[in-house]
Design an enzyme around this catalytic site. Structure first.
Site, PDB file in Angstrom:
ATOM      1  N   SER A   1       0.849  -1.186   0.000  1.00 46.16           N
ATOM      2  CA  SER A   1       0.000   0.000   0.000  1.00 46.16           C
ATOM      3  C   SER A   1       0.885   1.235   0.000  1.00 46.16           C
ATOM      4  O   SER A   1       2.108   1.133   0.015  1.00 46.16           O
ATOM      5  CB  SER A   1      -0.891  -0.004   1.241  1.00 46.16           C
ATOM      6  OG  SER A   1      -0.082   0.241   2.380  1.00 46.16           O
ATOM      7  N   LYS A   2       0.249   2.370   0.001  1.00 46.10           N
ATOM      8  CA  LYS A   2       0.971   3.657  -0.005  1.00 46.10           C
ATOM      9  C   LYS A   2       2.014   3.722   1.097  1.00 46.10           C
ATOM     10  O   LYS A   2       3.093   4.248   0.923  1.00 46.10           O
ATOM     11  CB  LYS A   2      -0.022   4.799   0.221  1.00 46.10           C
ATOM     12  CG  LYS A   2      -0.682   5.282  -1.038  1.00 46.10           C
ATOM     13  CD  LYS A   2      -0.972   6.782  -0.926  1.00 46.10           C
ATOM     14  CE  LYS A   2      -1.536   7.301  -2.229  1.00 46.10           C
ATOM     15  NZ  LYS A   2      -2.986   7.359  -2.217  1.00 46.10           N
ATOM     16  N   ARG A   3       1.628   3.204   2.232  1.00 38.42           N
ATOM     17  CA  ARG A   3       2.509   3.191   3.390  1.00 38.42           C
ATOM     18  C   ARG A   3       3.868   2.547   3.087  1.00 38.42           C
ATOM     19  O   ARG A   3       4.875   2.857   3.693  1.00 38.42           O
ATOM     20  CB  ARG A   3       1.782   2.380   4.475  1.00 38.42           C
ATOM     21  CG  ARG A   3       2.273   2.420   5.853  1.00 38.42           C
ATOM     22  CD  ARG A   3       1.142   1.937   6.783  1.00 38.42           C
ATOM     23  NE  ARG A   3       0.610   0.641   6.341  1.00 38.42           N
ATOM     24  CZ  ARG A   3       1.206  -0.518   6.562  1.00 38.42           C
ATOM     25  NH1 ARG A   3       2.339  -0.563   7.205  1.00 38.42           N
ATOM     26  NH2 ARG A   3       0.653  -1.644   6.134  1.00 38.42           N
ATOM     27  N   HIS A   4       3.885   1.619   2.134  1.00 40.11           N
ATOM     28  CA  HIS A   4       5.134   0.934   1.795  1.00 40.11           C
ATOM     29  C   HIS A   4       5.868   1.621   0.657  1.00 40.11           C
ATOM     30  O   HIS A   4       6.817   1.086   0.118  1.00 40.11           O
ATOM     31  CB  HIS A   4       4.850  -0.509   1.335  1.00 40.11           C
ATOM     32  CG  HIS A   4       4.188  -1.348   2.364  1.00 40.11           C
ATOM     33  ND1 HIS A   4       2.835  -1.602   2.347  1.00 40.11           N
ATOM     34  CD2 HIS A   4       4.686  -1.987   3.440  1.00 40.11           C
ATOM     35  CE1 HIS A   4       2.535  -2.381   3.369  1.00 40.11           C
ATOM     36  NE2 HIS A   4       3.623  -2.625   4.042  1.00 40.11           N
ATOM     37  N   GLY A   5       5.389   2.760   0.265  1.00 42.99           N
ATOM     38  CA  GLY A   5       6.022   3.404  -0.883  1.00 42.99           C
ATOM     39  C   GLY A   5       5.443   2.925  -2.196  1.00 42.99           C
ATOM     40  O   GLY A   5       6.018   3.119  -3.250  1.00 42.99           O
TER      41      GLY A   5
END
Ligand code: GLU
Length: 464
Positions: free
Chosen positions: A241-245
């Site tokens: 997800s976004k959180r992981h880049g």
């Protein structure tokens, strides 16, 4: 001829997962001297945006994933889906269903209450609807008449044989009341019309494939080959997800990645060729095959991506790097007129940067900014021992003509000798004064690049 496609739904940016799927499809076509088609699956009218369509084109262009055909847009093909649906109805392989949403909800609730799996019960199949008048004012959907018996299977090019019993599948909607096809129908008609031979896509679609195969068979046309690529997880094992880049690929451009580095990174996400880590895209295309795609999910590792980027920056042509970092330096307030030709700076600095932004920052700080060194740095470096030596250096430097590495070196060594100093005792204060940091590439070429006027002026101003 091999024909592959990438068929994104434009509901967001081209993110890492989509880009990897696109890369694999593209590479497969290139490897087999086939063709790669881009198709925009824009039938989700509520979630799709034109910005997302543009972002997909931008992302693919930036990565160098050029398509041979398209972009096709599903919303421009509605008459064709209607025609194919009618063909299926005429052949008894599809039918009109007038059930309302409320009615279907009630049907599913009742099934759940009986402990059954909710599924369409076939109430508008012609044999069940005989004698019933369609309700007034309801526009029907078109449903596929899924086979009741037997199994549907395929040999997945990534996952091996997969099979499912038809009784697990119900009569799916092909065309909605508004004439827009569902994903499973649109994709079959398109892959058929676009003569796609190999469908390479994320394995979140494995459950759709048997439904699609049944539609191909109902149409009496050949079924393409399928390869389902496992998904990508974050380093923590969670879905990316976004959180992981897992941001838009163009964000990687902004963050200072070279496209070929990201392509190399994406290629290694779930595919491998022995222990090879760094390889050009041409090499990848030559090596690529679906058999070496891992069957388990790939893990996204941002440090690895950075490391690869560094490998590519190191080898990149300084002129090209200059063109890429110039706007970044200017955006950050650097003045390119203040320092050497930018390619001289990038040649000196490319060994040390893991992103173009780092390269830009380093170049700006060393050559293109006029910021004074931090007072603490000057206090620490301008010792009683260093000051007179810097004064002497200023004098010797003034006489260096032309301003070459050799001239700089001999002036510098002359002062070391005269003052009985070891290299770092003078090099560090000099770096601090001229560059505002004690970390620079090799001293003489860096001073040579900075230019005589700037070096003299900085020594005078900050060590005078
Ligand atoms: N539009 C679908 C998606 O973005 C494409 C699936 C396919 O490749 O068939 O997931």
């Amino acid at each position: 001829m091999v024909r592959t496609r990438f068929a994104p739904s434009p509901t967001g940016f081209l993110h890492i997962g989509g880009a990897r799927t696109a890369l694999f499809s593209w590479a497969y076509a290139r490897k087999h001297r086939g063709e790669f088609v881009l198709r925009i699956e824009d039938t989700d009218l509520e979630r799709h945006t034109e910005d997302a369509v543009a972002a997909i084109y931008d992302g693919m262009r930036w990565l160098g994933l050029h398509w041979d055909e398209g972009p096709y847009r599903q919303m421009e093909r509605l008459p064709r889906y209607r025609a194919v649906a009618e063909q299926l109805i005429a052949g008894g392989r599809a039918y009109l269903c007038y059930a309302s949403k409320d009615e279907l909800d009630a049907m599913r609730d009742a099934q759940r209450a009986r402990g059954e799996k909710p599924r369409y019960d076939g109430r508008w199949r012609p044999e069940n609807a005989r004698g019933r008048t369609p309700p007034a004012g309801v526009t029907p959907v078109v449903r596929f008449r899924n086979p009741d018996e037997g199994v549907v299977g395929w040999h997945d090019l990534v996952k091996g044989p997969i099979e499912i019993a038809n009784r697990e599948l119900d009569d799916l909607v092909l065309l909605r009341a508004d004439g827009v096809p569902t994903y499973n129908f649109g994709v079959v008609v398109d892959d058929l019309d676009m003569a796609i031979t190999h469908v390479i896509r994320g394995d979140d679609h494995v459950n759709n494939t048997p439904r699609q195969i049944n539609i191909y068979e109902a149409l009496g046309v050949p079924v393409p080959k399928f390869g389902h690529v496992p998904m990508i997880l974050g380093a923590d094992g969670e879905k990316l997800s976004k959180r992981h880049g897992a941001v838009s690929v163009t964000q990687y451009d902004e963050d200072g990645f070279l496209p070929e580095a990201l392509v190399n990174y994406l290629a290694r996400l779930g595919w491998s060729h022995g222990d090879d880590e760094v390889f050009a895209v041409e090499q990848f295309v030559e090596w690529f095959d679906l058999g070496h795609i891992s069957r388990s999910p790939a893990q996204f590792n941002p440090e690895k991506a950075l490391w690869l980027n560094q490998q590519y920056i190191k080898k990149a042509d300084p002129q090209r790097l200059a063109a890429l970092v110039a706007p970044r330096i200017e955006r950050a307030g650097g003045d390119l007129a203040r320092g050497p030709e930018l390619a001289v700076a990038t040649a000196l600095l490319r060994e040390r940067a893991s992103t173009l932004n780092e390269l830009a920052d380093a170049a700006r700080a060393l050559f293109y900014s006029d910021a004074a060194p931090a007072p603490e740095l000057l206090r620490a470096q301008l010792t009683a021992e260093a000051r007179p030596a810097l004064g002497a250096l200023l004098e010797r430097f003034a006489g260096v003509e032309p301003w070459s590495e050799e001239g700089i070196q001999s002036a510098f060594e002359g002062v070391l000798k005269a003052h009985g100093l070891k290299m770092p005792k003078l090099a560090m204060p000099l770096r601090a004064v001229v560059f505002g940091t004690t970390q620079t590439p090799a001293l003489y070429p860096t001073l040579a690049a900075a230019g005589k006027a700037r070096v003299l002026e900085r020594i005078r101003r900050h060590a005078g």
